[in-house]
Design a protein around this motif. Structure first.
Motif, PDB file in Angstrom:
ATOM      1  N   VAL A  92     -40.224 -49.904  44.252  1.00  0.00           N
ATOM      2  CA  VAL A  92     -40.136 -48.968  45.370  1.00  0.00           C
ATOM      3  C   VAL A  92     -41.456 -48.216  45.540  1.00  0.00           C
ATOM      4  N   TRP A 104     -34.313 -55.101  50.092  1.00  0.00           N
ATOM      5  CA  TRP A 104     -33.518 -53.875  50.040  1.00  0.00           C
ATOM      6  C   TRP A 104     -34.425 -52.643  49.961  1.00  0.00           C
ATOM      7  N   ALA A 105     -35.470 -52.713  49.140  1.00  0.00           N
ATOM      8  CA  ALA A 105     -36.382 -51.579  49.006  1.00  0.00           C
ATOM      9  C   ALA A 105     -37.072 -51.281  50.335  1.00  0.00           C
ATOM     10  N   ASP A 159     -34.724 -49.385  52.640  1.00  0.00           N
ATOM     11  CA  ASP A 159     -34.696 -47.967  52.278  1.00  0.00           C
ATOM     12  C   ASP A 159     -35.944 -47.252  52.790  1.00  0.00           C
ATOM     13  N   ARG A 160     -37.100 -47.915  52.683  1.00  0.00           N
ATOM     14  CA  ARG A 160     -38.362 -47.316  53.157  1.00  0.00           C
ATOM     15  C   ARG A 160     -38.325 -47.116  54.667  1.00  0.00           C
ATOM     16  N   ARG A 220     -35.604 -46.738  56.569  1.00  0.00           N
ATOM     17  CA  ARG A 220     -34.606 -45.725  56.924  1.00  0.00           C
ATOM     18  C   ARG A 220     -35.059 -44.309  56.590  1.00  0.00           C
ATOM     19  N   ARG A 221     -36.014 -44.183  55.703  1.00  0.00           N
ATOM     20  CA  ARG A 221     -36.539 -42.850  55.408  1.00  0.00           C
ATOM     21  C   ARG A 221     -37.202 -42.249  56.643  1.00  0.00           C
ATOM     22  N   PRO A 260     -33.603 -43.531  60.303  1.00  0.00           N
ATOM     23  CA  PRO A 260     -32.303 -43.804  59.672  1.00  0.00           C
ATOM     24  C   PRO A 260     -31.408 -44.747  60.469  1.00  0.00           C
ATOM     25  N   ASP A 282     -29.537 -55.371  56.515  1.00  0.00           N
ATOM     26  CA  ASP A 282     -28.590 -54.846  55.524  1.00  0.00           C
ATOM     27  C   ASP A 282     -27.349 -55.724  55.471  1.00  0.00           C
TER      28      ASP A 282
END
Length: 352
Positions: free
Chosen positions: A175, A300-301, A304-305, A307-308, A311, A320
């Protein structure tokens, strides 16, 4: 004096690493196989390796602590592991719980064992490993004594490192490898300020979208073909216009399995050069590239990056779902026509 890098370095051009075929003959082989297929050393995780499916796959979930395991959590774990294995026709699985929280491992396995059985999927073996010792586990209790292990120099691990498939010590390290590098971001930010790019607050006409999308597609193709990273001025223009969905789609359309590892290197460099407010699009393009390259953990990482910053990103939601359902990357063909419905731009725009 050490010079401070001002632009991301050109990535190396190793050959595309082969997808290794690993055959496990003992528990130590299984413990080494997990980091080799995931690309990092799992911690506080349950790892599922499948066998007998038309397209075998592997999955990892964070293991909930013993004091956070409730019926709802167990149902989610069952569906995401046992349900996905059944969906894709797996005949058998191996489960490895990487944790020192043996109570959590036992509680989850007490639910997972019957869940696989009710779906016609055999649990060949299940292990709990705390980093130095492992033991077999079954619903209701342990099956054997604890044995010591050390797979740092195991052949599976060494080969994964040599092939470039195991580059991170932990998921947190992976990450962190997607975070911005200030020395790379600064010249891009300067180029953005000097560029005179239009205000994106208002609508963008279709001819402009086609022009910038065509330029973006050409730039990405050139960078991927040469395994190079554009300079700050081109990165500034690219990152700015990737905010427009159809322009982002122009970059997305050229991602395919044959060139996926090159796209991963490109979009990693672009993401790490991006000011935070412009990071969503390169992050999800990296995620898509990683999925096509067979690296679900990095995908996946990257989600997440993304969506930071954004979102509700819809492409992140799509990826996803694909990852959650273990959809094989070879079902995606790419190369769709992102220009459908856009007016033809007849200006003499610079497409270089």
């Amino acid at each position: 004096m050490t010079a401070t890098p001002q632009t991301p370095p050109t990535p190396p051009t190793p050959p595309t690493p082969p997808r290794a075929s690993l055959t496990a003959r003992c528990p130590e082989d299984l413990l080494a196989m997990a980091p080799a297929v995931l690309g990092f050393w799992p911690e506080e995780s349950v790892v599922m390796m499948t066998f007998g499916a038309p397209r075998p796959f592997h999955a990892r979930l964070e293991l909930p602590p013993a004091d956070h395991v409730d019926p709802c959590v167990l149902l989610e774990v069952e569906e995401r592991l046992a349900g996905t294995a059944q969906l894709h026709g797996a005949q058998a699985v191996v489960l490895v719980y990487f944790t020192a929280d043996t109570a959590a491992a036992q509680t989850v396995h007490d639910a997972l064992g019957p869940a696989f059985g009710s779906r016609g999927v055999e649990v060949v073996t299940a292990l709990v490993a705390d980093g130095s010792h492992y033991a077999a586990v079954a619903p209701g209790g342990w099956l054997g004594p604890w044995s010591s292990y050390d797979v740092e120099a195991h052949a599976f691990v060494v080969q994964a490192i040599v092939d470039g498939r195991l580059q991170h010590r932990s998921r947190d390290d992976m990450v962190d490898s997607l975070e911005a590098v200030p020395a790379w971001v600064e010249p891009v930010r300067d180029a953005l300020l000097a560029s005179g790019l239009p205000d994106r607050a208002g609508p963008v006409d279709g001819r402009t979208v086609r022009r910038e999308g065509t330029w973006t597609e050409a730039l990405v193709r050139r960078a991927v073909a040469g395994d190079t990273v554009p300079g700050p001025a081109e990165l500034a223009r690219l990152l700015w216009w990737l905010q427009v969905t159809r322009v982002r789609d122009a970059a997305w359309s050229v991602i395919d399995r044959a060139s996926a590892v090159h796209h991963v290197r490109l979009w990693t460099a672009v993401l790490r050069s991006a000011p935070e407010q412009l990071a969503a699009s390169p992050a999800i393009l990296l995620g898509w590239s990683a999925w096509q390259a067979g690296d679900g953990a990095q995908a996946w990482a990257a989600i997440d990056r993304c969506r930071r910053v954004d979102p509700g990103n819809r492409l992140a939601e799509l990826l996803d779902r694909l990852l959650d359902q273990a959809v094989p990357p070879d079902l995606w063909e790419g190369h769709f026509d992102w220009t459908l419905g856009l007016p033809v731009d007849t200006s003499r725009a610079d497409l270089g």
